[in-house]
Motif scaffolding. Structure first.
Motif, mmCIF file in Angstrom:
data_model
loop_
_atom_site.group_PDB
_atom_site.id
_atom_site.type_symbol
_atom_site.label_atom_id
_atom_site.label_comp_id
_atom_site.label_asym_id
_atom_site.label_seq_id
_atom_site.Cartn_x
_atom_site.Cartn_y
_atom_site.Cartn_z
ATOM 1 N N ALA A 183 0.835 -1.204 0.000
ATOM 2 C CA ALA A 183 0.000 0.000 0.000
ATOM 3 C C ALA A 183 0.871 1.255 0.000
ATOM 4 C CB ALA A 183 -0.932 -0.005 1.204
ATOM 5 N N LEU A 184 0.334 2.308 -0.546
ATOM 6 C CA LEU A 184 1.008 3.596 -0.577
ATOM 7 C C LEU A 184 0.037 4.646 -0.056
ATOM 8 C CD1 LEU A 184 3.818 4.541 -1.678
ATOM 9 C CD2 LEU A 184 2.625 5.323 -3.720
ATOM 10 N N TYR A 185 0.555 5.639 0.653
ATOM 11 C CA TYR A 185 -0.298 6.708 1.165
ATOM 12 C C TYR A 185 -1.084 7.333 0.008
ATOM 13 C CZ TYR A 185 1.979 6.584 5.725
ATOM 14 O OH TYR A 185 2.425 6.184 6.959
ATOM 15 N N GLY A 186 -2.368 7.515 0.205
ATOM 16 C CA GLY A 186 -3.227 8.090 -0.823
ATOM 17 C C GLY A 186 -4.133 7.076 -1.485
ATOM 18 N N LEU A 187 -3.746 5.798 -1.487
ATOM 19 C CA LEU A 187 -4.609 4.773 -2.055
ATOM 20 C C LEU A 187 -5.853 4.597 -1.192
ATOM 21 C CD1 LEU A 187 -2.100 1.943 -3.106
ATOM 22 C CD2 LEU A 187 -3.254 3.608 -4.585
#
Length: 474
Positions: free
Chosen positions: A108-112
């Motif tokens: 996961a990446l911040y903003g998803l």
């Protein structure tokens, strides 16, 4: 290479300066371009409630618990993705000659959209492996119990965590085990959580948002404004604006009210009624509404060094007070409910809101407010029971004898037989001895602060009963 028929998510860099002066750069995915059902499914991830944090802090003051904090670095990056998601190469890191190629995200990446949930699932499994159990009453609290009756609580809000317990060695042991699983920043004895400064002085815990409040005042251009003694002028009632919407005015108004809401929800119950009433005008505010929102800022200018204080030596248990203002709303004639709960001589839970139906008498309005408060009391009892604090009947104070009589006796009178059955829930609680009702005179009921716009004398009197105290740390 860029896959055919697949949407590629864009990204951007976000820069921030933390409250301790650290500068932070973070790569954030532009999740708003994701398609539900294709790029993500479920997105909800639980976080601890503000009132739960304050309840645990008040309990820590009473029980002399040790509190230690940590911050998980880049927490969302630990969450595993089940979906097939592609992202463009980030600015400044594009491979020369291969700019057309994209990245396949495995974590996961911040903003998803699903990043929070992915991290939550990973964290939940991790704490389970360490021997912690998640509370049913609040999914943001985990407890570790030993066979000899000791326990450690973990309060989790996304990537911030507090470890609380009487046994300092056990707290340190479990915290170190947690930090071995994740890359963390050890914050030591807790100083801040959710932008709330936490200061321990002897057996007292002080909770304030002074730094954030100063930021809000600067944002609103009110840092040098003349202070006033109350959040709103005495007797003021906001009236709906029927004219056309002014987008610029609405945008500024919503910015001010949104900032005040965060302060109110965190550490300032004294502005609860004022902010709640003005928030009802956020869809189409007038210049008068904006002026009154800034009036609250003027009140905060003079009280920015106030803190919620939980006193361990007070020995005070859980109690609640409730009140209502009958037909408070001049347009739809609904009443205003308000209540608060205290522990360790400081409030940890409060509410001020318009009732959902019209009450035909002040007694009915008070009865509805009593019932709303009783549900909160039951939740607090369940939460404390899960961490092995078994309580008897908790006291709820009201200033209406009629409401207390209806709640304590299964009467069906001409003036009360129409009351919705959901409000009679309090009768069952009284029969089961979960709550106990007490009468308090109107002049001595601090919950009055949450139902109406009081004058200076009464406001200052009741504010002092909430546990708010002037405090400026060195």
């Amino acid at each position: 290479d860029r896959p055919k028929g697949r949407r590629v998510t864009k990204n951007r860099w976000v820069f921030d300066v933390k409250t301790d002066g650290r500068k932070k750069a973070r790569l954030v995915a532009k999740g708003y371009s994701q398609i539900e059902g294709l790029d993500y499914d479920q997105v909800f991830s639980p976080v601890v409630r503000f009132e739960t944090v304050r309840l645990i802090l008040a309990l820590a003051a009473l029980e002399g618990m040790h509190i230690s904090g940590l911050d998980v670095r880049n927490a969302y990056l630990y969450g595993k993705l089940d979906e097939e998601i592609y992202m463009e190469q980030p600015e400044g890191f594009k491979v020369k000659g291969q700019e057309h190629r994209v990245l396949r995200l495995l974590r996961a990446l911040y903003g998803l959209k699903q990043a929070g949930l992915a991290w939550w699932r990973t964290l939940n499994e991790s704490l389970k492996e360490l021997g912690f159990t998640r509370l049913v009453s609040d999914a943001g609290i985990f407890i570790y119990k030993t066979k000899d009756g000791r326990f450690v609580l973990v309060i989790v809000y996304v990537d911030d965590a507090l470890f609380c317990g009487k046994d300092k060695a056990l707290v340190a042991k479990l915290k170190n085990r947690f930090m071995k699983k994740w890359e963390c920043r050890d914050l030591g004895d807790v100083k801040e959580f959710l932008r709330m400064r936490i200061t321990r002085k002897g057996d007292e815990i002080h909770l304030d948002q002074t730094a954030y409040l100063e930021t809000v005042l600067q944002r609103c251009g009110m840092q040098n404004a003349k202070s006033v003694p109350t959040p709103l002028p005495a007797g003021y009632k906001p009236e709906p604006h029927t004219g056309p919407v002014d987008p610029a005015l609405r945008s500024r108004y919503q910015t001010v009210i949104g900032s005040l809401l965060y302060i109110m929800l965190g550490t300032r119950p004294d502005i609860c009624f004022a902010v709640t009433k003005l928030a009802q005008q956020a869809a189409n505010p007038s210049q008068d509404h904006l002026d009154k929102a800034l009036y609250i800022c003027r009140y905060l200018v003079g009280t920015k060094f106030y803190a919620l204080v939980y006193s361990g030596k007070s020995g005070q248990g859980v109690s609640a007070c409730t009140d209502s203002d009958w037909a408070n709303d001049p347009e739809i004639r609904r009443s205003q409910s308000g209540y608060f709960m205290k522990l360790a001589n400081g409030v940890f839970s409060w509410l001020s809101r318009r009732q959902k139906t019209v009450a035909l008498s002040s007694t009915e309005a008070e009865y509805m407010s009593l019932s709303d408060c009783s549900r909160q009391v039951v939740w607090v009892k369940m939460l404390l029971k899960e961490i092995d604090y078994l309580l008897g009947a908790l006291p709820i104070c009201s200033d209406n004898q009629g409401a207390i009589f209806i709640g304590s006796n299964p009467v069906t009178e001409r003036r009360s037989k129409h009351i919705d059955i959901r409000y009679h829930y309090i009768r069952e609680l009284i029969e089961e001895k979960q709550v106990e009702l007490f009468y308090i005179s109107t002049d001595e009921n601090p919950a009055d602060l949450f139902t109406k716009n009081l004058g200076r004398v009464k406001f200052l009197k009741f504010r002092g009963m909430l546990g708010l105290r002037f405090y400026e740390s060195s």
